[in-house]
Write a protein that holds these residues in place. Structure first.
Motif, mmCIF file in Angstrom:
data_model
loop_
_atom_site.group_PDB
_atom_site.id
_atom_site.type_symbol
_atom_site.label_atom_id
_atom_site.label_comp_id
_atom_site.label_asym_id
_atom_site.label_seq_id
_atom_site.Cartn_x
_atom_site.Cartn_y
_atom_site.Cartn_z
ATOM 1 N N GLY B 27 0.723 -1.351 0.266
ATOM 2 C CA GLY B 27 -0.041 -0.115 -0.164
ATOM 3 C C GLY B 27 0.903 1.321 0.077
ATOM 4 O O GLY B 27 0.500 2.462 -0.705
ATOM 5 N N ILE B 28 1.852 1.178 0.666
ATOM 6 C CA ILE B 28 2.984 2.379 0.609
ATOM 7 C C ILE B 28 3.506 2.671 -0.783
ATOM 8 O O ILE B 28 3.257 3.814 -0.920
ATOM 9 C CB ILE B 28 4.190 2.317 1.576
ATOM 10 C CG1 ILE B 28 3.434 1.910 3.208
ATOM 11 C CG2 ILE B 28 4.950 3.218 1.840
ATOM 12 C CD1 ILE B 28 4.599 1.414 4.159
ATOM 13 N N VAL B 218 6.249 -3.231 12.297
ATOM 14 C CA VAL B 218 7.192 -2.179 12.652
ATOM 15 C C VAL B 218 8.232 -2.406 12.712
ATOM 16 O O VAL B 218 9.331 -1.800 12.270
ATOM 17 C CB VAL B 218 6.578 -1.560 14.071
ATOM 18 C CG1 VAL B 218 7.370 -0.669 14.865
ATOM 19 C CG2 VAL B 218 4.903 -1.108 13.933
ATOM 20 N N LYS C 16 -6.127 -0.740 9.610
ATOM 21 C CA LYS C 16 -5.951 -2.408 9.997
ATOM 22 C C LYS C 16 -4.855 -2.391 11.355
ATOM 23 O O LYS C 16 -4.424 -3.327 11.450
ATOM 24 C CB LYS C 16 -5.239 -3.008 8.947
ATOM 25 C CG LYS C 16 -6.098 -3.142 7.604
ATOM 26 C CD LYS C 16 -5.654 -3.720 6.402
ATOM 27 C CE LYS C 16 -6.331 -3.799 5.010
ATOM 28 N NZ LYS C 16 -5.852 -4.017 4.033
ATOM 29 N N CYS C 18 -1.789 -1.600 12.156
ATOM 30 C CA CYS C 18 -0.270 -2.263 12.032
ATOM 31 C C CYS C 18 0.662 -1.577 12.891
ATOM 32 O O CYS C 18 1.548 -2.137 13.165
ATOM 33 C CB CYS C 18 0.069 -1.990 10.542
ATOM 34 S SG CYS C 18 0.446 -0.482 9.847
ATOM 35 N N GLY C 19 0.430 -0.217 13.318
ATOM 36 C CA GLY C 19 1.169 0.465 14.197
ATOM 37 C C GLY C 19 2.438 1.170 13.464
ATOM 38 O O GLY C 19 3.137 1.976 14.112
ATOM 39 N N ILE C 20 2.452 1.269 12.120
ATOM 40 C CA ILE C 20 3.595 1.961 11.497
ATOM 41 C C ILE C 20 3.611 3.308 11.739
ATOM 42 O O ILE C 20 4.624 3.839 12.149
ATOM 43 C CB ILE C 20 3.685 1.618 9.970
ATOM 44 C CG1 ILE C 20 3.893 0.031 9.680
ATOM 45 C CG2 ILE C 20 4.535 2.315 9.423
ATOM 46 C CD1 ILE C 20 3.968 -0.388 8.443
ATOM 47 N N ALA C 23 4.629 4.131 15.226
ATOM 48 C CA ALA C 23 6.108 3.787 15.539
ATOM 49 C C ALA C 23 7.162 4.973 14.840
ATOM 50 O O ALA C 23 8.083 5.288 15.317
ATOM 51 C CB ALA C 23 6.567 2.451 15.054
ATOM 52 N N PHE C 24 6.823 5.536 13.857
ATOM 53 C CA PHE C 24 7.454 6.455 13.076
ATOM 54 C C PHE C 24 6.970 8.073 13.167
ATOM 55 O O PHE C 24 7.644 8.661 12.703
ATOM 56 C CB PHE C 24 7.921 6.110 11.598
ATOM 57 C CG PHE C 24 8.742 4.544 11.770
ATOM 58 C CD1 PHE C 24 10.034 4.616 11.810
ATOM 59 C CD2 PHE C 24 7.952 3.557 11.230
ATOM 60 C CE1 PHE C 24 10.495 3.463 11.728
ATOM 61 C CE2 PHE C 24 8.561 2.616 11.140
ATOM 62 C CZ PHE C 24 9.769 2.322 11.384
ATOM 63 N N CYS C 56 1.709 5.199 5.682
ATOM 64 C CA CYS C 56 0.423 4.253 5.961
ATOM 65 C C CYS C 56 0.174 3.443 4.943
ATOM 66 O O CYS C 56 -0.286 3.946 3.688
ATOM 67 C CB CYS C 56 -0.892 5.335 6.430
ATOM 68 S SG CYS C 56 -2.281 4.386 6.703
ATOM 69 N N PRO C 57 -0.197 2.086 5.011
ATOM 70 C CA PRO C 57 -0.185 1.285 3.831
ATOM 71 C C PRO C 57 -1.795 1.194 3.738
ATOM 72 O O PRO C 57 -2.108 0.857 2.527
ATOM 73 C CB PRO C 57 0.085 -0.212 4.467
ATOM 74 C CG PRO C 57 0.893 0.338 5.799
ATOM 75 C CD PRO C 57 0.387 1.353 6.391
#
Lengths: 377, 276, 69
Positions: B27-28, B218, C16, C18-20, C23-24, C56-57
């Motif tokens: 998605g990114i 992550v 969803k 994922c927490g990305i 985290a960043f 964000c995916p």
């Protein structure tokens, strides 16, 4: 009166394709179809069209499908092993309903077989070669002149029914040199796919009232839609719904089988009072005709039914034959492929005999004549 | 609640959310492509995005362009026909590591050799995700896959070197973490006349990560952040600091005759001869 | 568009978890809540760097002028 020119079948195929509006050819060299690529390479740029020699048979058909999606009439040609390699993308073109002509100059298989020798043994592969259940149109010419006119027709059928069309010729016809009077522009009808008008509200896989297939705009015209080999809804986007899959495949079959009378063509020869009928197609009919002429002189009531459209098969006509003749002999250069279709249609009403072989030697009129006498005795 | 203006403009939002797993970086990469297209100002109607089969190839269903979801490995071959038949179209191919370099490897090297004006984006997550985690041609040696339960015996492809060796005239590698340079590479690739390839190192937390104990999405993103170094910086690093590091950056930028232009040149030459 | 006009916005149903983004985020603006979705917990700390949006995916968080939404 136009002058006749001497031309081999493979060249006539290219001339017919150009006449029909082919402006893209992609393929891979393979005997005995290579002259089709060679002449396309020579001629297409003169028409503002494009030729590309791809890295393999698979990309040969893939590029042609891509070109057709972008709105250009496209063709690829191959033989035996190449036809096997193209099968997956034939299914893709069937699923996405992309017009395309696939020429198979049949040679002896299986595998590398007898590379430069004639055969008619890809008949069932043409019908069922790709995985899954899909309809197909296949046509087969028996002369250089018919190679031209039938190539034009193959393009018209592809465009009209949004389907890949198999052009099943063979080494005998492909390399035969015969005189041909090339039709003048306008002499033969040309059919172009129906496209939506600019700004029209468009649903990519919906059939508009009174039409046969969904309209197909060229990519780049502003109708941004999705093509996918996954089962898709009218929107073009994938769906796992069994009901949708059923509806889509039913529609794809119906577009062909509801229009069999338009699609199917055939030739009848000395059929009126015939007791024995040869059902044949393509180059083998050239051996059947002199055999019939000879048999007729000797008083035998024999005739020929030549399928020009092999798929969908001329079912109605073959079923009718089974009602009025005493014997049917299927003559073809294989060990009994179209025989299966004919026998399926005849349903045991009359005996069906087969004459054929797949060792590169064409059937001789004398052999055909001898078999007829044996059957009739 | 609507989504961002960028997403509303370039995505088929009816089809979202997408099918990709939580933390999947496809998605990114897909969003980064859209940013590149937006910044270049490409006409959506004149842009065709072609994909093959696999997780990455599902991207086209979400993108509001002319899209073709083709057969496994063959996207470049379909794209070649689209571009050659209608050169005014921008043709971008989205493929995965398996799609582009295993089943489609032949088309990759030949499209590169031909220098046809296509942009190939390989979203490389080092695994076959759609089928559940089998090793691909880019899975590292000794890593685990469901078909390599004792570790991959083979050596992986370096897709940058592969594309360069095959003759691609623009080659870059980015990562799903380093988004700004990634967008820059996508833009440069699309603008480049000739065959361009950008490898995007992606993470697959579900099918690669779980088997290989790579941690959460992550943690895998941290791995991209910490282990990938810009090529120009890498070149200046002392040998001992290079251990365990991978490079991203632009690797090839050169001008060679482009296929479609060359072919159209022949058509024009023949036309000139006819007129003369 | 001026940076101060930008506001952190969500398309929460697409998240969803994922927490990305969490985290960043350099200023720890975001958390994953008990529904496994991202929540803007400390909006005042947002420096509008867009790192969450870029990574964000799922296109579930973004910066835009609030009036447009």
């Amino acid at each position: 009166m136009s002058k006749a020119v001497l031309m081999q079948g493979n060249w006539a195929c290219v001339e017919g394709a150009l006449y029909a509006g082919m402006r893209f050819y992609s393929g891979y060299p393979i005997t005995p179809s290579t002259e089709i690529a060679e002449l396309s390479a020579q001629k297409l740029p003169l028409y503002g069209g494009k030729f590309i020699q791809m890295e393999d048979e698979i990309s040969g058909i893939a590029a042609a499908i891509g070109a057709s999606i972008s709105g250009t009439k496209s063709m690829t040609a191959t033989s035996g092993p190449g036809f096997s390699l193209k099968q997956e993308n034939i299914g893709y073109a069937a699923m996405t309903e992309v017009p395309l002509v696939i020429v198979n100059v049949m040679r002896v298989g299986p595998s590398t077989g007898l590379p430069t020798a004639s055969s008619q043994a890809d008949i069932m592969q043409a019908r069922f070669g790709s995985h899954g259940d899909y309809p197909i149109i296949a046509v087969s010419p028996n002369s250089v002149t018919e190679t031209f006119t039938l190539t034009v027709r193959a393009f018209n059928l592809a465009e009209k029914y949004r389907t890949p069309v198999m052009f099943l010729t063979d080494e005998t016809i492909g390399h035969a040199r015969e005189p041909i009077v090339l039709p003048k522009p306008g002499e033969l009808p040309i059919y172009d796919r129906v496209q939506p008008a600019d700004g029209e509200e468009y649903m990519p896989f919906r059939v508009e009232p009174g039409e046969i297939v969904p309209r197909m705009p060229a990519y780049g015209r502003g109708f941004r839609y999705n093509m996918s080999g996954l089962f898709h809804t009218e929107t073009g986007f994938p769906s796992n719904s069994p009901e949708n899959a059923q509806a889509q495949i039913d529609r794809m079959f119906a577009k062909i089988y509801d229009n069999v009378d338009d699609i199917v063509t055939y030739e009848e020869f000395e059929l009126d009072d015939a007791e024995l009928v040869f059902v044949t197609y393509g180059s083998t009919s050239r051996s059947v005709i002199p055999a019939i002429k000879s048999l007729r002189k000797q008083g035998y009531k024999v005739g020929m039914f030549r399928a020009i459209t092999l798929w969908p098969s001329p079912a109605k006509q073959i079923e009718a034959l089974a009602e009025r003749v005493k014997h049917i002999v299927v003559a073809e250069m294989n060990r009994g492929q179209y025989l299966q279709e004919v026998a399926r249609l005849v349903k045991g009403k009359v005996p069906v005999t087969h004459i054929g072989r797949a060792n590169s030697e064409i059937l001789l009129p004398s052999e055909i004549e001898a078999l007829a006498k044996e059957v009739l005795s | 609640m609507r989504s961002s203006q960028l997403v509303e403009k370039y995505f088929r939002t009816k089809n979202l959310p997408h099918i990709w797993c939580p933390g999947c970086s496809l998605g990114i990469a897909t969003r980064s492509l859209v940013v590149a297209i937006d910044e270049l100002g490409l006409d959506k109607n004149k842009t065709v995005i072609v994909s093959g089969i696999g997780c990455s190839s599902r991207a086209v269903g979400y993108l509001d362009f002319n899209t073709i979801h083709t057969t496994h490995g063959r996207a470049l071959a379909f794209a070649t026909g689209v571009k050659l038949a209608n050169p005014e179209l921008h043709v971008i191919v989205i493929s995965g590591d398996g799609d582009a370099s295993a089943i489609g490897g032949n088309h990759l090297i030949h499209a590169a050799r031909r220098n046809i004006d296509l942009t190939l984006l390989i979203f490389n997550n080092n695994i076959y995700g759609m089928t559940g985690g089998q090793f691909s041609p880019t899975t590292p040696h000794a890593a685990l896959g469901t078909t390599a339960p004792f570790g991959v015996v083979e050596q992986p492809f370096d897709l940058v070197k592969l594309a360069e060796g095959a003759g691609a005239t623009y080659v870059a590698r980015g990562t799903a973490f380093h988004v700004n340079p990634l967008v820059k590479y996508y833009k440069n690739a699309i603008e480049h006349k000739g065959f361009s390839m950008v490898e995007t190192i992606c993470i697959c937390p579900t099918y690669y990560g779980r088997q290989n104990k790579s941690g959460t999405a992550v943690q895998m993103m941290h791995w991209l952040k910490d282990s990938f170094v810009l090529n120009t910086a890498y070149d200046k690093m002392p040998e001992e600091k290079r251990q365990g590091k991978h490079v991203y950056g632009e690797f090839v930028k050169k001008d060679l005759p482009e296929y479609v232009e060359e072919y159209v040149g022949i058509i024009e030459r023949l036309k000139g001869e006819e007129d003369a | 568009m001026k940076r101060e006009d930008l506001q952190l916005l969500q398309k929460r149903e697409w998240c969803k978890g994922c927490g990305i983004c969490v985290a960043f985020c350099p200023t720890k603006v975001l958390i994953i809540d008990t529904d496994d979705k991202v929540t803007i917990a400390n909006e005042d700390a947002c420096i509008k760097c867009r790192q969450c949006e870029q990574r964000c995916p799922d296109y579930a968080i973004f910066l835009e002028e609030a009036s447009d939404v």
